[in-house]
Design a protein around this motif. Structure first.
Motif, PDB file in Angstrom:
ATOM      1  N   TYR A 622       1.121  -1.211   0.121  1.00  0.00           N
ATOM      2  CA  TYR A 622      -0.068   0.006  -0.054  1.00  0.00           C
ATOM      3  C   TYR A 622       0.871   1.155   0.004  1.00  0.00           C
ATOM      4  N   PRO A 623       1.385   1.821  -1.110  1.00  0.00           N
ATOM      5  CA  PRO A 623       2.225   2.673  -1.150  1.00  0.00           C
ATOM      6  C   PRO A 623       1.816   3.932  -0.492  1.00  0.00           C
ATOM      7  N   LEU A 624       0.362   4.347  -0.895  1.00  0.00           N
ATOM      8  CA  LEU A 624      -0.091   5.687  -0.372  1.00  0.00           C
ATOM      9  C   LEU A 624      -0.095   5.534   1.157  1.00  0.00           C
ATOM     10  N   ALA A 625      -0.316   4.350   1.696  1.00  0.00           N
ATOM     11  CA  ALA A 625      -0.697   4.359   3.271  1.00  0.00           C
ATOM     12  C   ALA A 625       0.733   4.409   3.844  1.00  0.00           C
ATOM     13  N   ALA A 626       1.827   3.900   3.106  1.00  0.00           N
ATOM     14  CA  ALA A 626       3.282   4.005   3.851  1.00  0.00           C
ATOM     15  C   ALA A 626       3.667   5.415   3.617  1.00  0.00           C
ATOM     16  N   ARG A 627       3.102   6.292   2.265  1.00  0.00           N
ATOM     17  CA  ARG A 627       3.407   7.623   2.445  1.00  0.00           C
ATOM     18  C   ARG A 627       2.801   8.371   3.817  1.00  0.00           C
ATOM     19  N   TYR A 628       1.636   7.960   3.840  1.00  0.00           N
ATOM     20  CA  TYR A 628       1.020   8.576   5.007  1.00  0.00           C
ATOM     21  C   TYR A 628       1.530   8.434   6.410  1.00  0.00           C
ATOM     22  N   LEU A 629       1.673   7.071   6.379  1.00  0.00           N
ATOM     23  CA  LEU A 629       2.618   6.760   7.698  1.00  0.00           C
ATOM     24  C   LEU A 629       3.663   7.584   7.953  1.00  0.00           C
ATOM     25  N   ARG A 630       4.630   7.602   7.008  1.00  0.00           N
ATOM     26  CA  ARG A 630       5.725   8.360   7.027  1.00  0.00           C
ATOM     27  C   ARG A 630       5.683   9.881   7.520  1.00  0.00           C
ATOM     28  N   PHE A 631       4.661  10.552   6.875  1.00  0.00           N
ATOM     29  CA  PHE A 631       4.358  11.931   6.928  1.00  0.00           C
ATOM     30  C   PHE A 631       3.689  12.078   8.443  1.00  0.00           C
ATOM     31  N   ASP A 655      -9.021   7.163   0.961  1.00  0.00           N
ATOM     32  CA  ASP A 655      -9.788   6.635   1.887  1.00  0.00           C
ATOM     33  C   ASP A 655      -9.234   5.259   2.339  1.00  0.00           C
ATOM     34  N   GLU A 656      -8.968   4.558   1.123  1.00  0.00           N
ATOM     35  CA  GLU A 656      -8.294   3.317   1.372  1.00  0.00           C
ATOM     36  C   GLU A 656      -7.069   3.138   2.134  1.00  0.00           C
ATOM     37  N   ALA A 657      -6.306   3.970   1.924  1.00  0.00           N
ATOM     38  CA  ALA A 657      -4.952   4.136   2.543  1.00  0.00           C
ATOM     39  C   ALA A 657      -5.138   4.354   3.900  1.00  0.00           C
ATOM     40  N   ILE A 658      -6.003   5.498   4.452  1.00  0.00           N
ATOM     41  CA  ILE A 658      -6.140   5.790   5.787  1.00  0.00           C
ATOM     42  C   ILE A 658      -6.914   4.240   6.620  1.00  0.00           C
ATOM     43  N   GLY A 659      -7.637   3.857   5.696  1.00  0.00           N
ATOM     44  CA  GLY A 659      -8.545   2.438   6.180  1.00  0.00           C
ATOM     45  C   GLY A 659      -7.537   1.290   6.603  1.00  0.00           C
ATOM     46  N   ILE A 660      -6.388   1.416   5.783  1.00  0.00           N
ATOM     47  CA  ILE A 660      -5.105   0.350   5.939  1.00  0.00           C
ATOM     48  C   ILE A 660      -4.643   0.687   7.254  1.00  0.00           C
ATOM     49  N   LEU A 661      -4.082   1.909   7.345  1.00  0.00           N
ATOM     50  CA  LEU A 661      -3.503   2.281   8.733  1.00  0.00           C
ATOM     51  C   LEU A 661      -4.357   2.072  10.050  1.00  0.00           C
ATOM     52  N   LYS A 662      -5.655   2.290   9.837  1.00  0.00           N
ATOM     53  CA  LYS A 662      -6.589   2.093  11.020  1.00  0.00           C
ATOM     54  C   LYS A 662      -6.644   0.516  11.100  1.00  0.00           C
ATOM     55  N   GLY A 663      -6.661  -0.041   9.892  1.00  0.00           N
ATOM     56  CA  GLY A 663      -6.747  -1.540   9.990  1.00  0.00           C
ATOM     57  C   GLY A 663      -5.911  -2.328  11.047  1.00  0.00           C
ATOM     58  N   TYR A 664      -4.434  -1.570  10.689  1.00  0.00           N
ATOM     59  CA  TYR A 664      -3.202  -2.141  11.406  1.00  0.00           C
ATOM     60  C   TYR A 664      -3.008  -1.394  12.833  1.00  0.00           C
ATOM     61  N   ALA A 665      -4.299  -0.571  13.230  1.00  0.00           N
ATOM     62  CA  ALA A 665      -4.368   0.160  14.355  1.00  0.00           C
ATOM     63  C   ALA A 665      -3.192   1.004  14.849  1.00  0.00           C
ATOM     64  N   PHE A 666      -2.662   1.344  13.801  1.00  0.00           N
ATOM     65  CA  PHE A 666      -1.612   2.545  13.798  1.00  0.00           C
ATOM     66  C   PHE A 666      -2.200   3.805  14.131  1.00  0.00           C
ATOM     67  N   VAL A 667      -3.426   4.060  13.311  1.00  0.00           N
ATOM     68  CA  VAL A 667      -4.009   5.301  13.768  1.00  0.00           C
ATOM     69  C   VAL A 667      -5.397   4.910  14.282  1.00  0.00           C
ATOM     70  N   ILE A 668      -5.889   5.713  15.043  1.00  0.00           N
ATOM     71  CA  ILE A 668      -7.112   5.637  15.713  1.00  0.00           C
ATOM     72  C   ILE A 668      -8.234   6.628  15.448  1.00  0.00           C
ATOM     73  N   GLU A 669      -9.246   6.150  15.021  1.00  0.00           N
ATOM     74  CA  GLU A 669     -10.366   6.958  14.546  1.00  0.00           C
ATOM     75  C   GLU A 669     -10.926   7.916  15.666  1.00  0.00           C
ATOM     76  N   ARG A 670     -11.116   9.074  15.567  1.00  0.00           N
ATOM     77  CA  ARG A 670     -11.645  10.040  16.505  1.00  0.00           C
ATOM     78  C   ARG A 670     -13.222   9.992  16.317  1.00  0.00           C
ATOM     79  N   ASN A 671     -14.049  10.899  17.518  1.00  0.00           N
ATOM     80  CA  ASN A 671     -15.302  10.842  17.155  1.00  0.00           C
ATOM     81  C   ASN A 671     -15.631  11.632  15.786  1.00  0.00           C
ATOM     82  N   GLU A 672     -14.905  12.837  15.617  1.00  0.00           N
ATOM     83  CA  GLU A 672     -14.782  13.370  14.447  1.00  0.00           C
ATOM     84  C   GLU A 672     -14.227  12.437  13.334  1.00  0.00           C
TER      85      GLU A 672
END
Length: 831
Positions: A622-631, A655-672
């Motif tokens: 997931y290249p875009l998800a990897a770029r997001y994680l680095r950023f 949206d798919e890239a953010i979903g991947i990071l959420k799927g790995y629990a690296f990022v946690i979705e907020r109420n917003e």
């Protein structure tokens, strides 16, 4: 054998061959009187006087004794199958004849006062196969003879396949039985036969070959014109590798099936010459004691030579008594043998590579959910599939391990298998171990499809109830490419639990039957930290609580901290101080390896490295998800707006890239829904990973530039935007502290944001940095530099630092007059 020189031996062999040929021709053309069978029933005697079957048209299996004829007696309980030896046949192989002719022949397998009297509730059958070798011999092999025996038995006993069976074999016939049983063990259609075999009586079977093999081979060569063939003879070479390997394999089968075997040994030399009318020509042991039995198997010596091991003169014959008694013991003991096998088949297996974790604490609610889902009996119409998902280090493996032991204790009949899925090799190795434990045939073959063999074995109803735990099923590529997913077993008595840090893998593998592992509760985390520590190390409750909060109650981080504190006798408060001192110190602490018996030895324990596998998977797939994680790792950890991220090719890709990071629990979705948090330790580990791989500077500059472009000049109208961007702008600017080339645009906008919020101290620091950079890069007289001087003077004035503010304004005015002139609007503003 008589002692002759080679030339003499050849002469003797030639004579023996000629005599043997003439003798065989004589036997072929003369009619052999059937004689009278001693005490045989009328129908049996009639069959003896009927025309002899030839080997070409006689059935392979014939019943000699049908069992009790009295309806009041118990029915047939066992089949006895007799297999004759080399160069023999069923017409005379089992019959004793009085050379004087004064006594009738004795057929010990069917005469009513012989074997039927000892074991009446049996059906006695003889197997006929072509065993000639010195004349009109077929070109066959022992292996083919064994396979033919099995197929014949399968069809002959089609209505009684479950009936126990005892084999009785003379000489070569024992090897035919051996090859046959080995064939059944590797052929699914016939693999019931070894399970139903309750005895094997081997009369002079050459398990290690025969010392007479070389003589027989020479005779076969001399009798080529008579149609001899030495195919079977070659296989009887003493201690040849082929027969040794077969006996070894049969020994393993015998041990697995707990098969009763008794080997009968000849105690007298055999006179070959006597058979050809030349007594004393050749004498010796056909099958010596070492060859006639295998260590560990029962053995009984008989007062007979090789050719009389299978012929008994009557009920009082000592050899018959010895043989029939052993057969009776097999008959009587059949029940216990079958019961043991059934018990072994139904016996559950517990193949888990870790001991029970005595320090496991909490997680009661998750465990309860899990145990309700993973029991194989939960859904009797399907094979259960459940996923346990969560961040790496959150404790998934430990929860699964605890569940494995609880399933074992609550369901003793349920087997538990543990399969690491870190990569294809670990998966296959675990399957191979399972196959060996289950005794799957062919599992040890070099070219065996191990995964498919185990899948088939566990999918079969005979495997019983089982739970398979597939741990670390994180790499979806291993499953998506059908590398592993096609080899997951299916049984309505089975259940599969996956542990994974990849949400997409959890959804696909478990059909969305997912249990999510959240962080530990405070009391659970406290209990985990406390294990192995002394009271004085955690006596400061407030410091301990703050340390656990800093570690985000992550079990792996807590265990690592506890191990380090125990080793260094450090208190929780002191450990926290080191963690908070700098990122560098924190990374050092989180990179400390530690001994943990409940984790894989080939996988790094430290928190700082536990997510590397996931980082690599994301980078690969997931290249875009990897770029997001680095950023993201350069930003503040809380409330990261999605609008701040670099754009993808389209909204769906982002949206798919953010979903991947959420799927790995690296990022946690907020109420917003338009923002998320990054896990504190993941952020730190990602930064460390970039530094270790030499990517830190490149991605830092990229993050600074992107945020400079995205951060608007603060106004009241766009307050909602810059307010959300401010913490991230401040965090990114900290990356510039040691940089000579600072981005003044972002500095200025962040300073202006603080000024508008009334945070004058922060604004002053930012304005000073902006002024310093602009003076160095643009010069003191550049309009942007003058603007920075004005902003700094204003914020100084707002803080009551009037003298410094006035001085700054005077410098600005002097420069404006010199550069712009006294009448320029900007000069007039300063005035």
């Amino acid at each position: 054998m008589i002692d002759l020189k080679p030339a003499g031996q050849l002469f003797v062999l030639a004579c023996a061959a000629i005599i043997s040929y003439l003798w065989l021709r004589y036997k072929h053309i003369r009619s052999v009187p059937a004689g009278t069978v001693h005490n045989a029933p009328r129908e049996a005697a009639a069959s003896e006087t009927s025309p002899r079957h030839t080997s070409a048209n006689r059935p392979p299996l014939e019943i000699l004794y049908h069992g009790p004829t009295n309806a009041a007696e118990e029915p047939v309980k066992v089949d006895i199958v007799a297999v004759h030896g080399l160069g023999s046949n069923v017409d005379w192989s089992w019959t004793w004849q009085d050379k004087s002719g004064r006594r009738p022949p004795v057929h010990w397998l069917k005469d009513l006062d012989m074997l039927p009297a000892v074991v009446p509730n049996t059906r006695v059958t003889v197997y006929s196969y072509e065993s000639r070798w010195h004349a009109n011999a077929p070109k066959t092999r022992l292996e083919l003879c064994g396979e033919a025996l099995v197929r014949s038995l399968h069809h002959f006993r089609s209505q009684t396949l479950d009936r126990p069976i005892i084999f009785v074999a003379h000489s070569l016939g024992g090897l035919v039985v051996l090859h046959g049983l080995l064939y059944t063990d590797r052929t699914e259609e016939f693999n019931y036969l070894p399970r139903n075999t309750v005895g094997f009586a081997a009369l002079g079977t050459p398990f290690r070959g025969s010392t007479m093999q070389s003589l027989a081979e020479k005779v076969a060569w001399l009798m080529t014109l008579a149609g001899s063939h030495d195919g079977i003879i070659r296989e009887l070479e003493q201690d040849n590798k082929h027969i040794t390997d077969k006996v070894h394999a049969f020994s393993q089968l015998r041990n697995k099936m707990d098969l009763p075997i008794c080997c009968f040994i000849e105690l007298y030399n055999s006179d070959y010459g006597k058979r050809f009318g030349i007594p004393g020509l050749v004498r010796g042991m056909v099958v010596d004691e070492e060859s006639a039995h295998i260590p560990g198997w029962d053995r009984v010596g008989l007062n007979a030579d090789h050719f009389k091991l299978n012929k008994f003169s009557g009920p009082s014959d000592g050899s018959f008594i010895a043989v029939s008694n052993e057969i009776r013991k097999m008959f009587v003991g059949r029940g216990s043998v079958l019961k043991r096998r059934k018990s072994d088949t139904e016996k559950s297996h517990f193949m888990v590579p870790f001991g029970c974790n005595k320090n496991f604490v909490g997680r009661e609610s998750i465990l309860q959910q899990l145990l309700e889902k993973i029991s194989p009996s939960t859904d009797q119409d399907d094979c259960q599939r459940t996923a346990l998902e969560g961040l790496g280090g959150i404790g998934k493996t430990q929860i699964a391990l605890e569940a494995a032991y609880q399933v074992r204790d609550k369901h003793p009949d349920c087997s538990v298998f543990w399969v690491p899925a870190v990569d294809a090799t670990s998966f296959e190795n675990a399957y191979r171990d399972i196959g060996c434990q289950l005794g799957v045939k062919g599992i040890e073959d070099d070219k065996a499809d191990v995964k498919m063999l185990v899948k088939v074995a566990l999918s079969h109803e005979s495997a019983g109830s089982w739970l398979m735990i597939v741990d670390n099923a994180d790499d979806l590529k291993l499953f998506a490419d059908a590398t592993l997913s096609d080899h997951l077993p299916f049984s309505r008595n089975g259940s599969i639990l996956f542990t994974t840090r990849n949400h997409e893998a959890a959804v696909r593998l478990s059909q969305n039957n997912i249990t999510t592992v959240a962080k530990m509760e405070n009391d659970e985390a406290t209990d985990l930290l406390r294990a192995g520590l002394k009271e004085n190390q955690i006596h400061n409750a407030e410091g301990t609580a703050r340390l656990l909060e800093f570690l985000t109650n992550l079990p792996l981080a807590i265990k690592q901290a506890s191990a380090y504190m125990a080793r260094t006798d450090m208190s929780a408060s002191k450990y926290l101080q080191h963690c908070q001192s700098s990122d560098k110190t924190m990374v050092k602490l989180l990179s400390q390896d530690f001994e943990d018996r409940d984790r894989y030895k080939n996988i790094n324990n430290p928190v700082a490295t536990t997510w590397l596998i996931s980082f690599n998977h994301i980078t690969r797939d997931y290249p875009l998800a990897a770029r997001y994680l680095r950023f993201i790792c350069y930003l503040a950890e809380k409330d990261v707006p999605i609008s701040l991220l670099p754009p993808g090719e389209n909204k769906l890709e982002a949206d798919e890239a953010i979903g991947i990071l959420k799927g790995y629990a690296f990022v946690i979705e907020r109420n917003e829904l338009d923002s998320f948090d990054i896990h504190r330790l993941v952020r730190l580990a990602m930064r460390n990973w970039l530094q270790t791989n030499g990517e830190w500077q490149e991605w830092a500059m990229d993050a600074i530039q992107h945020l400079t472009d995205k951060y608007p000049f603060p106004k009241h109208e766009n307050r909602d935007i810059w307010m959300r961007y401010l913490p991230h702008g401040q965090t990114v600017l900290q990356l510039q502290e040691n940089s000579a080339n600072k981005e003044t645009g972002l500095l200025f906008n962040v300073a202006e944001s603080y000024f508008m919020l009334g945070k004058y101290n922060e604004a002053e620091q930012m304005y000073r940095q902006t002024l310093e950079v602009r003076e160095r890069v643009l010069g003191r007289e550049h309009p942007s530099t003058l603007g920075s001087m004005n902003n700094l003077a204003d914020v100084l004035g707002n803080q009551g630092k009037y003298e410094e503010a006035e001085q700054m304004h005077r410098q600005e005015l002097e420069l404006c007059e010199r550069v712009l002139g006294r009448e320029h609007p900007d000069t007039l503003k300063v005035r």
